[in-house]
Design a protein around this motif. Structure first.
Motif, mmCIF file in Angstrom:
data_model
loop_
_atom_site.group_PDB
_atom_site.id
_atom_site.type_symbol
_atom_site.label_atom_id
_atom_site.label_comp_id
_atom_site.label_asym_id
_atom_site.label_seq_id
_atom_site.Cartn_x
_atom_site.Cartn_y
_atom_site.Cartn_z
ATOM 1 N N MET A 48 0.843 -1.189 0.000
ATOM 2 C CA MET A 48 0.000 0.000 0.000
ATOM 3 C C MET A 48 0.881 1.243 0.000
ATOM 4 O O MET A 48 1.926 1.271 0.647
ATOM 5 C CB MET A 48 -0.878 0.047 1.268
ATOM 6 N N ARG A 49 0.455 2.230 -0.744
ATOM 7 C CA ARG A 49 1.128 3.519 -0.685
ATOM 8 C C ARG A 49 0.499 4.370 0.419
ATOM 9 O O ARG A 49 -0.544 4.033 0.964
ATOM 10 C CB ARG A 49 1.046 4.215 -2.039
ATOM 11 N N ILE A 50 1.118 5.500 0.697
ATOM 12 C CA ILE A 50 0.704 6.303 1.845
ATOM 13 C C ILE A 50 -0.755 6.755 1.741
ATOM 14 O O ILE A 50 -1.488 6.762 2.727
ATOM 15 C CB ILE A 50 1.653 7.519 2.033
ATOM 16 N N GLY A 51 -1.205 7.079 0.523
ATOM 17 C CA GLY A 51 -2.584 7.512 0.363
ATOM 18 C C GLY A 51 -3.575 6.394 0.641
ATOM 19 O O GLY A 51 -4.630 6.613 1.244
ATOM 20 N N GLU A 52 -3.206 5.187 0.208
ATOM 21 C CA GLU A 52 -4.084 4.038 0.459
ATOM 22 C C GLU A 52 -4.133 3.714 1.945
ATOM 23 O O GLU A 52 -5.200 3.410 2.494
ATOM 24 C CB GLU A 52 -3.573 2.826 -0.318
ATOM 25 N N LEU A 53 -2.964 3.752 2.582
ATOM 26 C CA LEU A 53 -2.912 3.476 4.017
ATOM 27 C C LEU A 53 -3.754 4.496 4.788
ATOM 28 O O LEU A 53 -4.560 4.127 5.645
ATOM 29 C CB LEU A 53 -1.457 3.525 4.499
ATOM 30 N N ALA A 54 -3.568 5.765 4.473
ATOM 31 C CA ALA A 54 -4.310 6.816 5.164
ATOM 32 C C ALA A 54 -5.809 6.659 4.950
ATOM 33 O O ALA A 54 -6.603 6.796 5.884
ATOM 34 C CB ALA A 54 -3.842 8.186 4.685
ATOM 35 N N GLY A 55 -6.220 6.367 3.705
ATOM 36 C CA GLY A 55 -7.633 6.187 3.402
ATOM 37 C C GLY A 55 -8.232 4.998 4.117
ATOM 38 O O GLY A 55 -9.377 5.029 4.572
ATOM 39 N N LEU A 56 -7.457 3.929 4.237
ATOM 40 C CA LEU A 56 -7.942 2.717 4.909
ATOM 41 C C LEU A 56 -8.235 2.979 6.381
ATOM 42 O O LEU A 56 -9.252 2.530 6.918
ATOM 43 C CB LEU A 56 -6.898 1.604 4.766
ATOM 44 N N ILE A 57 -7.354 3.726 7.039
ATOM 45 C CA ILE A 57 -7.486 3.962 8.485
ATOM 46 C C ILE A 57 -8.357 5.180 8.773
ATOM 47 O O ILE A 57 -8.856 5.354 9.877
ATOM 48 C CB ILE A 57 -6.089 4.126 9.127
ATOM 49 N N GLY A 58 -8.528 6.057 7.777
ATOM 50 C CA GLY A 58 -9.364 7.230 7.972
ATOM 51 C C GLY A 58 -8.621 8.413 8.543
ATOM 52 O O GLY A 58 -9.187 9.184 9.333
ATOM 53 N N VAL A 59 -7.355 8.557 8.157
ATOM 54 C CA VAL A 59 -6.584 9.726 8.566
ATOM 55 C C VAL A 59 -6.027 10.377 7.308
ATOM 56 O O VAL A 59 -6.132 9.829 6.205
ATOM 57 C CB VAL A 59 -5.425 9.344 9.532
ATOM 58 N N SER A 60 -5.424 11.538 7.471
ATOM 59 C CA SER A 60 -4.831 12.215 6.319
ATOM 60 C C SER A 60 -3.401 11.745 6.111
ATOM 61 O O SER A 60 -2.747 11.235 7.033
ATOM 62 C CB SER A 60 -4.843 13.736 6.545
ATOM 63 N N THR A 61 -2.909 11.918 4.888
ATOM 64 C CA THR A 61 -1.505 11.580 4.630
ATOM 65 C C THR A 61 -0.586 12.469 5.464
ATOM 66 O O THR A 61 0.496 12.043 5.861
ATOM 67 C CB THR A 61 -1.172 11.742 3.137
#
Length: 272
Positions: free
Chosen positions: A1-14
């Motif tokens: 996962m890239r940072i945007g995907e990780l952030a979107g998955l957890i519900g936080v901003s990059t």
């Protein structure tokens, strides 16, 4: 996962992810050949836990303690401290809301707050009485009346709870008698008239006597001779001590200050 995907998955901003990297809460993965960071499931699990802990109200240092293997602090210990802190905050908020409710009630009962407010209910009632007396008299309110309110509000704030109560009790005694507030306003007018006078003006003695006459014998006795002797001594030395009394007398013109000092001398004599 890239940072945007990780952030979107957890519900936080990059930006939050990078912030957690900066504070050492989330390890930075190595970059791939294309320059992008590649995050795995363990990163997602850690980030989700960081989010849950921060949502509970933990600071980043506390989150780091919880996440660190050798921190020596169990999560339940950190949460117990947080709960106790929140309980203190709740108590402070309740107390502040109680004080705010009292101030709002003052505004409703007295048609607004005094310029010197917020003050206690008792002092607000006294200020309202002053406002009614002033409104019933011809001309503008004496400047000395406004100065008096400022000093009373200051003393109430600086006197502590016991001191505040005592001040208010004595003021209530002084103004309880019929016509007492009217006589007080006459004294304010006499002191205002000394604004341009010299200290040898005969009106100084007149104003001092009128001011002393406004203080009932019961109030003089309640405070005791020692109090008046200290006040008289402080008045004489006020120019040199640089403390509260110096600031108090500095608000008066020389003739007004002389009248106040003379009034205190007269009260000391009455305290006998």
């Amino acid at each position: 996962m890239r940072i945007g995907e990780l952030a979107g998955l957890i519900g936080v901003s990059t930006r939050a992810v990078r912030h957690y990297h900066h504070h050492g809460l989330l390890p930075e993965p190595e970059r791939r050949a294309n320059g992008y960071r590649e995050y795995g499931l363990r990163d997602a699990v850690t980030l989700a836990r960081v989010r849950r802990l921060t949502e509970l109200g933990l600071g980043l240092d506390e989150v780091r303690d919880v996440l660190a293997d050798d921190a020596g602090r169990e999560l339940h210990e950190v949460l117990a401290e947080l709960d106790a802190d929140l309980a203190r905050q709740e108590e402070e908020i309740r107390a502040r809301r109680g004080r705010l409710a009292a101030v709002r009630r003052q505004a409703e009962e007295h048609g607004g707050l005094p310029a010197e407010g917020p003050v206690s209910d008792e002092l607000a009632a006294l200020f309202a009485q002053m406002a009614r007396t002033s409104a019933a008299r011809p001309g503008p309110e004496p400047a000395m009346a406004a100065k008096e309110r400022e000093v009373l509000a200051l003393l109430e704030s600086a006197g502590g709870e016991g001191g505040n109560k005592r001040i208010v009790e004595l003021l209530a005694e002084m103004t309880a008698a019929p016509g007492a507030m009217d006589r007080t306003y006459e004294v304010y007018g006499l002191l205002d008239a000394l604004a341009e006078a010299g200290t040898d003006d005969p009106r100084v003695e007149q104003a001092a006597q009128a001011l002393a006459d406004c203080i009932p014998d019961a109030v003089i006795a309640a405070l005791g001779r020692e109090h008046w002797e200290r006040a008289a001594g402080a008045g004489a030395e006020a120019e040199a001590d640089g403390g509260f009394m110096a600031a108090y007398y500095a608000q008066f013109t020389p003739a007004q200050a002389q009248a106040v000092r003379r009034a205190i001398q007269l009260l000391t004599e009455r305290a006998g």
